[in-house]
Scaffold this motif. Structure first.
Motif, PDB file in Angstrom:
ATOM      1  N   SER A  27       6.872   5.658   1.178  1.00 34.63           N
ATOM      2  CA  SER A  27       7.558   6.797   0.574  1.00 34.63           C
ATOM      3  C   SER A  27       8.934   7.005   1.189  1.00 34.63           C
ATOM      4  O   SER A  27       9.842   7.521   0.535  1.00 34.63           O
TER       5      SER A  27
ATOM      6  N   TYR B  24       0.846  -1.193   0.000  1.00 33.88           N
ATOM      7  CA  TYR B  24       0.000   0.000   0.000  1.00 33.88           C
ATOM      8  C   TYR B  24       0.880   1.241   0.000  1.00 33.88           C
ATOM      9  O   TYR B  24       1.911   1.284   0.667  1.00 33.88           O
ATOM     10  N   VAL B  25       0.440   2.238  -0.758  1.00 36.22           N
ATOM     11  CA  VAL B  25       1.165   3.495  -0.832  1.00 36.22           C
ATOM     12  C   VAL B  25       0.781   4.351   0.373  1.00 36.22           C
ATOM     13  O   VAL B  25      -0.372   4.749   0.529  1.00 36.22           O
TER      14      VAL B  25
ATOM     15  N   THR C 293       6.231   1.879  -5.793  1.00 42.83           N
ATOM     16  CA  THR C 293       5.220   2.501  -4.930  1.00 42.83           C
ATOM     17  C   THR C 293       3.830   2.169  -5.466  1.00 42.83           C
ATOM     18  O   THR C 293       3.237   1.180  -5.046  1.00 42.83           O
ATOM     19  N   ALA C 294       3.311   2.964  -6.393  1.00 43.17           N
ATOM     20  CA  ALA C 294       1.955   2.725  -6.898  1.00 43.17           C
ATOM     21  C   ALA C 294       1.819   1.350  -7.540  1.00 43.17           C
ATOM     22  O   ALA C 294       0.735   0.741  -7.505  1.00 43.17           O
ATOM     23  N   SER C 295       2.887   0.834  -8.110  1.00 46.28           N
ATOM     24  CA  SER C 295       2.817  -0.490  -8.754  1.00 46.28           C
ATOM     25  C   SER C 295       2.478  -1.580  -7.755  1.00 46.28           C
ATOM     26  O   SER C 295       1.916  -2.621  -8.130  1.00 46.28           O
ATOM     27  N   ARG C 296       2.785  -1.360  -6.477  1.00 43.19           N
ATOM     28  CA  ARG C 296       2.478  -2.376  -5.464  1.00 43.19           C
ATOM     29  C   ARG C 296       0.967  -2.559  -5.317  1.00 43.19           C
ATOM     30  O   ARG C 296       0.481  -3.686  -5.141  1.00 43.19           O
ATOM     31  N   GLU C 297       0.220  -1.474  -5.364  1.00 42.77           N
ATOM     32  CA  GLU C 297      -1.237  -1.585  -5.265  1.00 42.77           C
ATOM     33  C   GLU C 297      -1.824  -2.230  -6.523  1.00 42.77           C
ATOM     34  O   GLU C 297      -2.782  -3.008  -6.437  1.00 42.77           O
ATOM     35  N   GLN C 298      -1.239  -1.938  -7.676  1.00 42.61           N
ATOM     36  CA  GLN C 298      -1.676  -2.594  -8.908  1.00 42.61           C
ATOM     37  C   GLN C 298      -1.442  -4.098  -8.838  1.00 42.61           C
ATOM     38  O   GLN C 298      -2.307  -4.902  -9.226  1.00 42.61           O
TER      39      GLN C 298
END
Length: 284
Positions: free
Chosen positions: A245, A239-240, A252-257
């Motif tokens: 950070s 989760y971002v 970062t955002a790719s983890r939620e994807q």
């Protein structure tokens, strides 16, 4: 039979990463994870592992980021002037090539990380490494020499099955494909060392080329073309939040994807329709 280990790296990096890994296990296809013994959310990861005994847990051996578990004076060749690991596997490799990194100290830190996890109650299923540091021959040899003392019988062999298909979706994916090919060459020699030592590995490995760039079509294609035997898919859900950070990771955002895809009902159904058995490293 087709069997698939879906291993989430970075367990212990942040609480948000830990939470995503557990969600990917309880609601999705994650079967395995690897814990970072020197990261801030290690204790939280240990608690979650105890609450979810069906999640296999290995060691994400880390000599690239953060501070050591062993006393700094005992592993000084692994550290920079701030008493931290140097930040990248490239820097670790430079030290090895110039004789600035002592193999004995790699083993000291490896033992410290294994023993910290085991004291916390983790029964380690296997070993892999942060930033693929164990592709380096001296690091891999240290792992092979050490893990029998702890009853660990398996190591990730990050020799990705390379294919030009899908590489040209972006320049960044193509660059990572080149990195994957280079790592595969490093691992070619390591394969023989592992097998001669009786260390178990999977038959196939996937995930380097598309790290940070997962799409549903790519993951569906991988599932549909999964080879016979035991394969590993490396993933990095999370989760971002403020912690990620500050964590010093480009992901970062790719983890939620990734978490969305790892829990996608259509992809889970595709795994079932292709008669793929989801397993962890205890079945290697």
């Amino acid at each position: 039979m087709k069997r698939l280990i879906v291993n989430a790296d970075d367990f212990g990096l942040t609480a948000g990463v830990n939470r995503a890994i557990v969600e990917g296990h309880t609601r999705g296809m994650i079967t395995s994870t690897t814990i970072m013994a020197n990261m801030p959310a290690f204790d939280d990861a240990v608690r979650l592992a105890a609450d979810h005994p069906t999640l296999g847990v290995g060691l994400h051996f880390n000599i690239t980021q953060g501070r050591p578990v062993a006393p700094a004076a005992q592993v000084s060749s692994l550290l920079n002037g701030r008493g931290e690991f140097p930040g990248t596997s490239t820097e670790v490799a430079k030290r090895l090539l110039t004789g600035g990194l002592r193999r004995a100290e790699v083993i000291i830190e490896l033992r410290a990380q294994i023993e910290k996890a085991m004291r916390a109650g983790i029964r380690l299923t296997h070993v892999d490494s942060h930033k693929h540091a164990h592709a380096l021959p001296q690091v891999l040899e240290g792992i092979i020499e050490t893990i029998p003392d702890y009853g660990i019988r398996a190591v990730r062999l990050q020799r990705e099955r390379w294919s030009p298909a899908g590489l040209f979706t972006s320049v960044r994916v193509a660059k990572q494909g080149a990195v994957s090919l280079l790592l595969a060459q490093f691992c070619r020699a390591g394969t023989g060392k592992l097998h001669r030592a009786g260390v178990r590995t999977t038959d196939a490995f996937f995930g380097i080329t598309h790290t940070g760039f997962w799409t549903k079509s790519w993951l569906a294609g991988l599932i549909e073309r999964l080879p016979a035997g035991v394969s590993e898919l490396m993933c990095h859900p999370g989760y971002v939040d403020a912690d990620i950070s500050r964590a010093g990771t480009r992901l970062t955002a790719s983890r939620e994807q990734e978490l969305r895809l790892l829990t996608d009902p259509e992809l889970l159904d595709l795994i079932s329709r292709h008669s793929i058995k989801l397993v962890n490293y205890t079945e290697v």
